[in-house]
Each structure stands twice: as C-alpha cells, then as structure tokens.
Design a protein around this motif. Structure first.
Motif, short mmCIF file in Angstrom:
data_model
loop_
_atom_site.label_atom_id
_atom_site.label_comp_id
_atom_site.label_asym_id
_atom_site.label_seq_id
_atom_site.Cartn_x
_atom_site.Cartn_y
_atom_site.Cartn_z
N TYR A 102 0.84 -1.21 0.00
CA TYR A 102 0.00 0.00 0.00
C TYR A 102 0.87 1.24 0.00
N GLU A 103 0.25 2.36 -0.35
CA GLU A 103 0.94 3.64 -0.33
C GLU A 103 -0.06 4.73 0.02
N ASN A 114 4.21 10.35 -0.73
CA ASN A 114 3.47 9.11 -0.55
C ASN A 114 4.33 8.18 0.29
N VAL A 115 3.75 7.56 1.30
CA VAL A 115 4.50 6.73 2.23
C VAL A 115 4.07 5.28 2.08
N ARG A 519 10.19 15.51 7.80
CA ARG A 519 9.09 15.57 6.82
C ARG A 519 9.45 14.84 5.52
N ASN A 520 10.71 14.92 5.15
CA ASN A 520 11.13 14.32 3.88
C ASN A 520 11.47 12.83 3.98
N THR A 521 11.56 12.31 5.20
CA THR A 521 12.00 10.92 5.33
C THR A 521 11.11 10.07 6.25
N VAL A 522 10.13 10.68 6.91
CA VAL A 522 9.31 9.92 7.86
C VAL A 522 8.71 8.69 7.18
N HIS A 523 8.68 7.59 7.91
CA HIS A 523 8.20 6.33 7.36
C HIS A 523 7.46 5.56 8.44
N THR A 524 6.79 4.51 8.04
CA THR A 524 5.99 3.73 8.97
C THR A 524 6.84 2.76 9.78
#
Length: 603
Positions: A102-103, A114-115, A519-524
């Motif tokens: 998913y994204e 998009n994460v 903000r540019n690298t945040v991930h789950t």
C-alpha cells in the motif's frame, strides 16, 4: 532430510516475486468447481481475512468441533515459505508477492510525499512480514481506552492465555504453554551489546522486561520477539496450523471478498467473493446458518474498505461511490493511527562488525553458508534476528505521562534515511559499509488519518491518508528522537567503534532543518490501527462486544478496533483481542461488563 548447506544458502539469494498483477488461474473450471462446493454449504462463522486475528479465531472457534467455519483470504497459502520462517528473511519480503504494498496519498505535513505501507498478503497476514517485536504497551494504554471490558485487568488474562514465555519472566504478567511464543533472539551483534552499555551510561535506565506492567516502560534493553527455536512465529504457524486439519474448517486462499450480504432487516446472510486471477470474475456466495456471523478480520486498511463497499460507513461517501447505504456510520475508515519513524545513522571505522557485513559473503548478495548452517541445524545465529531487537523507551518534552519515544537500535548503517527503503535496498546491494543506526518511533502518536474508497471494487486498493505529523506533538517527539540518536551515537563509550554521522548529516543542525529532514523521510513502523474504532460514542464503529453498530451478524475483530494506539508493536495486542473475542463468543457470560477494570502500576 535437510538440504545441503550450500544449496540452502544459495536459495536465500532468490528474489521473491514482486507485488503486482495477479497470476492467472490455470484450470479455471476446476477452481470454479471447488468454490461452488464451498459456497454451497452454510456456516456458523465466515471469517473475512486470514491474518493474525483470523487465524486465532479459526483455531478457537473450531476447537470443539461444533461450529462450521469458512475462512476467506486474498493472499497466499505459503506461510511456510523460507523467507517468512527465517527472521532475517524479512529483507526479501517487502514489496514482494507476500505484501499488499500500500501507499498513502500525498501526506500534507510531509511535503506531499506518498509513504509505503507493508501489509501481509498471506495466511497469517502481517505477522508474516513484521519485525517480530513482542510488545503489549502498558496497562495504562488499555485503561485509557475507556471501553467497558477492555481495561488492563480485563485483558491481562487473555494476553497470558495464548502466551508461551520461553524466557521465564514474571508469571504475574506472562503465560506458559500457549501458542504465541515469546523468546530472546538467538543472536546478539557486538554493536547491539555495546548499545546497551551506551544507553545505560546515557541515563536512559535499564529494562529487562518491557511487558511487565508492575513497572514503568522506560529504559534500555533487549526486545523480546515472537519466535521459537530461531524461527518466526506467525498467526498461521502458531494457530492455523492446528486448526486447518479439522473437518469443520474450510480455508480458501486467493479469494477476494467483494461485500457482506444483508437481508431487508440489515442482518448478514453471508458474503460474496471472487477469485484473484480469474478473468471471468465469477462470484460465489456462501451463506450463514441462522444466527451465524461474519467476522471481519482484514486489518486496519481492508476491514473499513470491506465495510464501506458493503454499505456500512459515511453515507455521503458511500453514495459518491454508488453504494447503497445499509448503515450510516461516519467513523468507518476514520481514526487511522500508526507509529511514524525517523532515522539517525552512523558509519563506523570498524570493518566487518555490522550485521550486514557478517551476513554476506564479501562482495556479493549471497548469504554466508555458515549462517545457513547455524539456523538450519541449531536455530541460532544471525539469521534469527531482524536486526532491531535492542532498543529503549523514553519520554520527550511532548510526552503525556508515558514514554512517547521508542528507540530501535540496528547494528547496521542505513542505506537510506527511509528505514523501509533500507530494507528493500539491502537485498540488491553487494558492498555494504559498517555502521549503526537509531530508528526513532513516535510510539504514542497523536496524529490521525483515514481510509477512503477509491472504488466500490475491493480489488482496487483504497485511498489512504496516514495523517503523519498532523499533530505537532509527533514532530516534537521525532525531533527529540533525532537529537537523542545523535547523542547516543557520539558517546565515548563506543570507543574505537564510534563513527561519523551519515543521516541526517552534519549539515542538518537547527530545529527547522531537523523538522524538514523528518518531513522528507518519515516512514511507517508498521503499527496501523484504529479505523473501525471500538466504543459507544458517535465516532465508534463497533461496541465492546465488537458487533458493528446498526446491523446484525457482523463483528470486526482485528487491529482496526483499537481506539487509541498503544505504546508498543501491535501484533501481540491483536492476538489478545481475538482471544478475548473468541472467549465471549463461545461463552456470552464472559462478554464485556461495566465498569472499566484497571491495574495499578507500581512505580
């Protein structure tokens, strides 16, 4: 007979088929005949989703042989795949055929990025794709839900019921003899050992049991994992492997549930599904026995999607998608919560010490046969670890009484500031520099997102907005996590292991610069919950008995019912939720009661 070590090691280089278009069904007549036979029967329960919660329910509800149960799972039946069983095999699983891939869509507070969300597409669901961490959160997490029957004193026995603690920790909080195993990883990298020393010296305190509700969660220590004899324990291997042999359980994989069916009284009568890879799109409609129930266990993304395509959700949104409204429930798809994460990483001058160096034959992407030997014959060694099984919980200035930051230590240099991308890049990168990394996780995040339909067709992925960093407190938590990671990484206790910062990089110094990096690298951190919230308020979707409001014969039983995310990974709480649900479904006297029962923490 064990395969040869060289053959087994070579097989670990195999690339799992990537996610994407479904493989066409070869013998369509045979496939249709099998489904027609299944759909010609009536069932006491139809389980929509073969993930972690679904596997627990399948085992518990079929155990006495009196109930006829059908499980429908869209993913693969291959939960015994070597890359799933070997904890380090996780490096091959993301964006594979075992992943829904998913994204999210244009995160507003993350510069429109998009994460990527990894979700399991196989029996056992995301318990086959996660990093195995065995955490419950704290007693206060459950008391703060404020839902009758789901306070800490109510749920503790259900955690212990399915628990098998192989580490011999305090029996007041741990169980023995259950299916859901908790153990120590059978490998400890020298950098991970050093991290424990560094964290204690930095004043974080120590914690030898993050699931002990008799003390605060704070401290540095080893994280326990859901594994046994060095192999992953998934919902499928722990629970479904027993139940699947029973005559009163039918498990169908490669099946996409299209909708829940209702009669004129809004009582469920069954479901309609079709086969993934079937170009004819022939549909099958198994029915419920009188008084039977649909158990929605598709997870925090697909469960609200299934409810909405079935006519349960925000009325205006359903009408926009041409769906007849069965129950106007505005809360369906709302309240999405996750653990947003950001990385600090260092390069160490010490060669050959990182887990990434030790795993490989130098200069290749091949697994060293010695590690294959240790895992295959002894269940020990580097392949028993996913890498992030050491860490800490601590409070930042944004904390509201409990730890808001989890630090996950990895004895490896990140290949990207996006932790999920690092996992994916590792499998194709032959020459890896040594280092160590700190993943900061906003473990009690306050931001909220939502799931919405992109189509009335469940074959089309829904639209996801994670809402990352929408609440400024989450950004504060991660900013202070970055600063803490830097302090830890630069401490003198590292000695000759101390290296130079790679991410965020020494050019990133001010709070504004750190915030922009986040903000540019945040991930789950893959802890997605909340989209079918449990409660009795206007925003809730299910009551304390997990029955969907406004209809009869439908319950949701998975991570989507969690009202407020707990401070820890969510797999073990999902096992508890399913265990508790199965208990009161079989014995209504065990159903939730008033008032909320609590456990006091001894500090």
């Amino acid at each position: 007979m064990k395969p040869s070590i060289v053959t087994f090691a070579l097989s670990l280089v195999t690339v799992v088929t990537s996610s994407g278009a479904a493989t066409p069904i070869k013998n369509i007549r045979k496939a249709h005949a099998a489904e027609e036979k299944v759909s010609g029967e009536e069932y006491d329960y139809i389980i929509a989703g073969g993930g972690l919660a679904g596997t627990v329910l399948a085992e518990r509800l079929t155990a006495d042989g009196t109930k006829n149960v059908l499980m429908l799972e869209a993913g693969s039946a291959d939960y015994k795949n070597k890359f799933i069983n070997i904890p380090a095999g996780i490096l091959r699983l993301f964006k594979s055929s075992f992943d829904w891939d998913y994204e999210t869509k244009g995160e507003k507070a993350c510069n429109g990025r998009n994460v990527y969300f990894a979700r399991g597409k196989v029996l056992g669901g995301s318990s086959c794709l996660n990093v195995l961490l065995h955490h419950r959160g704290t007693n206060k997490d459950y008391d703060d839900w404020g839902v009758p029957g789901w306070g800490s004193a109510d749920v503790l026995e259900y955690f212990k019921m399915s628990h098998d603690d192989l580490t011999n920790r305090d029996p007041a909080y741990h169980g023995k003899g259950g299916e859901w195993t908790m153990d120590e990883v059978k490998y400890q990298n020298p950098l991970s050992k050093k991290f424990l020393e560094v964290g204690a010296a930095a004043g974080l305190g120590t914690n030898d049991d993050f699931n002990n509700w008799g003390r605060e969660q704070d401290g540095v220590g080893r994280f326990q994992v859901s594994s046994k004899k060095g192999a992953r324990v998934s919902g499928a291997s722990a629970f479904l492997s027993k139940a699947i042999k029973r005559k009163n359980l039918s498990v169908r994989t490669g099946t996409m549930v299209r909708r829940i069916d209702f009669d004129s009284s809004k009582t469920s009568t069954g479901v309609t599904y079709d086969l993934i890879g079937d170009d004819t799109m022939k549909q099958f409609s198994p029915k419920l026995k009188k008084g039977g129930e649909i158990l929605v266990t598709s997870g925090a993304i697909a469960s609200p999607q299934l409810l909405m395509v079935s006519g349960i959700g925000p009325a205006d949104h359903l009408k926009e998608n041409g769906i007849k409204v069965v129950a106007d429930l505005p809360g369906v798809g709302e309240n999405l919560q996750d653990h947003p994460s950001a990385v600090v990483s260092f390069k160490t001058p010490k060669k050959g010490i990182s887990v990434t160096s030790k795993l490989r034959i130098p200069g290749t992407t091949m697994t060293n046969p010695l590690h294959a030997f240790r895992w295959l014959f002894f269940g020990t060694g580097i392949l028993t670890s996913v890498g992030c099984d050491h860490g800490a919980f601590t409070k930042t200035s944004a904390a509201d009484g409990q730890s808001d930051l989890q630090v996950r230590f990895l004895p490896a240099k990140a290949l990207s500031p996006d932790g999920m991308t690092t996992f994916s890049l590792f499998r194709t990168t032959p020459n890896l520099e040594d280092g160590y990394s700190f993943q900061s996780v906003a473990v009690r995040a306050r931001s909220r997102g939502q799931v919405r339909l992109a189509s009335s067709n469940t074959h089309v992925k829904p639209s996801i907005n994670a809402g990352y960093l929408a609440d400024a407190a989450d950004l504060t938590t991660l900013r202070e996590g970055i600063k803490l990671g830097r302090k830890l990484g630069n401490r003198d206790e590292w000695g000759n292991l101390k290296g130079e910062e790679v991410y965020p990089g020494t050019e990133v110094q001010t709070d504004d610069e750190i915030d922009e990096y986040i903000r540019n690298t945040v991930h789950t951190a893959n802890a997605i919950v909340g989209t079918c919230k449990m409660g009795n308020d206007a925003a809730s979707v299910v009551g304390p008995d997990l029955k969907v409001h406004g209809v009869d014969g439908v319950r949701v039983i998975d991570s989507s019912i969690i009202p407020r995310i707990m401070g820890g990974q969510t797999g073990t709480p999902v096992v508890m939720i399913a265990e508790r649900a199965a208990a009161f479904m079989k014995d209504p006297s065990l159903a939730p009661r008033n008032p909320v029962a609590t456990i006091e923490t001894a500090v």
